[in-house]
Scaffold this active site. Structure first.
Site, PDB file in Angstrom:
ATOM      1  N   CYS A  95      -7.815 -14.484  -1.157  1.00 31.35           N
ATOM      2  CA  CYS A  95      -6.721 -14.587  -0.183  1.00 31.35           C
ATOM      3  C   CYS A  95      -6.617 -16.011   0.348  1.00 31.35           C
ATOM      4  O   CYS A  95      -5.521 -16.564   0.467  1.00 31.35           O
ATOM      5  CB  CYS A  95      -6.946 -13.602   0.961  1.00 31.35           C
ATOM      6  SG  CYS A  95      -5.583 -13.531   2.144  1.00 31.35           S
ATOM      7  N   CYS A 193      -9.280  -5.633   3.862  1.00 26.70           N
ATOM      8  CA  CYS A 193      -8.097  -5.357   4.676  1.00 26.70           C
ATOM      9  C   CYS A 193      -7.166  -4.337   4.035  1.00 26.70           C
ATOM     10  O   CYS A 193      -6.494  -3.586   4.740  1.00 26.70           O
ATOM     11  CB  CYS A 193      -7.347  -6.648   4.987  1.00 26.70           C
ATOM     12  SG  CYS A 193      -6.583  -7.439   3.550  1.00 26.70           S
TER      13      CYS A 193
END
Length: 369
Positions: A95, A193
Site C-alpha cells: 500500500c 484493513c
C-alpha cells in the site's frame, strides 16, 4: 488523513510550519459501509468522517480521493496472488509502495503540490551533498520506518513526516486532545484493513480455494493432511492436522508451503532458523551504495516490530537466472522467515533499502533418513 490521531496531528503541525495543506482521505474500498469494529480495519466511512472533523478544526480543505480500483489491483489482488504462490505478503508495504507514495503522490504532483505528508513515525535527513535519507523515528518503540522501506529516492524527496521527532505516542494523543480533535483517544488500527474481522484464513479460502493435500516432514514422509495449502504460512504451529507424531514428541512448525503440489512441509522449531535470505525485487531508499556488489555491514529487519539483526549484504547474480538480487546473511540466524516477506536493510538509523524475499537458506540442514 486516515481518520486517526497521527495523521490529524501531522496535518496540524504542517500548517503551523507554514505549509499550504490540503487534507485527503483515501477511499480504498467500493463497499465501505461496514463501520470499524474496535481497532480492526481502517479507511471506513467512520474514519472519513473523523478525518473531516479534524480538517475542519485545523481549517484546511478536505477531499476524499477514490483509489479503490488501484488498491484492489495493486494490494488486494497482489495479496491473493502471493498467498496462492505459497508466499507471505505484507499488504501494508504494498500500500505504501503502490498507493500512498505512488498513486497518491503522482496525483498530488500533477495538481501542483510538492509533497505528501503523513503521520508515519520516521524522519528524513539531508546529507552533506543534499541527498535526502530515510531514518528511524526518535522513539524506536513507535518507529515505522520499516513499512516505509519500499520508498525510492524520488518518493523520499516528496515526503514529509512531522511526527518523526516526537518522543512518544502519548505526547501525540495529548496534543490532539489539546487541539480538540475527537480522535485523541481513538484506538490504533491493526490487522489487514481489507479483512476487518481478522479471519485471514477464511477470507483466503473464498478467493484462492481450498483443496485437500498432504503435510510432509523434511524427508518427504506424509505426517498429516490439510484443507488448503494457501491457509498456511511459515512458522505456523496451530491448525496442523498431524496424524503422525514427531518421534521425539516435540511440536512441529510449518517450514515450507508448496502451492504447485498443494503440500505443506513441517519440522522442528530449530529448522525455522534462516542463515541467508535473498530477493531480486530490491530498491534503495535514497542514494544507493557506491559499490553494492561489494559486501557491506548492515542491520536487517524482517518484520515491522522485529528487532534489527547485524548482517552482511551484497548485490550479486542469482546462481541460476543470473538476475541481480540483494542477498543478506545475518550474524545470527533469523527465525521463521517466509518468502514474500520484506527484508529492510539499515545502516545505523538510516533505511538503506529493501527486498521482497524470494528464497531462504536454512541454518539447519535437512537430516538424511
Amino acid at each position: 488523513m486516515s481518520g486517526g490521531v497521527d495523521s490529524a496531528v501531522a496535518a496540524a503541525r504542517a500548517v503551523e510550519a507554514g505549509h499550504d495543506v490540503v487534507g485527503v482521505h483515501l477511499a480504498l474500498s467500493r463497499m465501505p459501509g461496514t463501520l470499524r469494529t474496535g481497532s480492526r480495519g481502517c479507511c471506513t466511512i467512520e474514519d472519513s468522517m473523523d478525518a473531516q472533523r479534524a480538517a475542519n478544526i485545523i481549517g484546511i480543505p478536505y477531499y476524499v480521493w477514490d483509489f479503490s480500483e488501484r488498491f484492489k489491483l495493486d494490494v488486494v489482488d497482489d495479496f491473493i496472488a502471493e498467498y496462492a504462490a505459497g508466499r507471505t505478503p505484507n499488504p501494508c508495504m504494498r500500500c505504501n509502495e503502490k498507493i500512498k507514495f505512488a498513486a497518491l503522490l503522482e496525483k498530488a504532483i500533477d495538481l501542483g503540490f510538492d509533497a505528501v505528508c503523513t503521520g508515519h513515525y520516521a524522519t528524513i535527513v539531508t546529507d552533506d551533498v543534499g541527498n535526502r535519507e530515510l531514518h528511524r523515528a526518535s522513539a524506536w518503540a513507535k518507529d515505522q520506518s520499516y513499512v516505509l522501506g519500499v520508498l525510492t529516492a524520488e518518493q523520499i524527496a516528496h515526503s514529509m513526516f512531522p511526527l518523526g521527532a516526537t518522543p512518544s505516542k502519548a505526547e501525540v494523543r495529548a496534543e490532539a486532545a489539546a487541539r480538540g480533535f475527537s480522535v485523541a483517544n481513538k484506538p490504533d488500527s491493526h490487522d489487514i484493513c481489507f479483512i476487518p474481522d481478522g479471519d485471514t484464513r477464511g477470507w483466503l479460502a473464498e478467493r484462492v480455494g481450498a483443496e485437500k493435500g498432504e503435510i510432509l516432514d523434511r524427508n518427504g514422509s506424509v505426517v498429516g493432511s490439510h484443507e488448503g495449502a494457501a491457509a498456511f504460512t511459515v512458522g505456523q504451529r496451530r491448525g496442523l492436522n498431524l496424524g503422525v507424531p514427531d518421534p521425539d514428541g516435540r511440536p512441529r512448525f510449518v517450514l515450507e508451503v508448496r502451492p504447485k503440489t498443494n503440500e505443506v512441509v513441517v519440522g522442528p522449531k530449530e529448522a525455522l532458523a534462516i542463515a541467508e535470505i535473498a530477493g531480486s525485487r530490491f530498491t534503495w531508499a535514497g542514494a544507493a551504495p557506491e559499490h553494492p556488489e561489494v559486501a557491506f555491514d548492515c542491520d536487517v529487519q524482517i518484520r515491522a516490530h522485529a528487532d534489527p539483526v547485524p548482517a552482511v549484504a551484497v548485490v550479486q547474480a542469482h546462481a541460476e537466472t543470473g538476475e541481480p538480487e540483494l542477498m543478506v546473511r545475518p550474524g545470527t540466524p533469523l527465525d521463521g522467515v517466509a518468502p514474500g516477506q520484506t527484508a529492510v536493510v539499515y545502516v545505523g538509523t538510516r533505511v538503506l533499502g529493501q527486498c521482497t524475499i524470494d528464497r531462504t537458506v536454512s541454518a539447519v540442514p535437512t537430516p538424511v533418513s
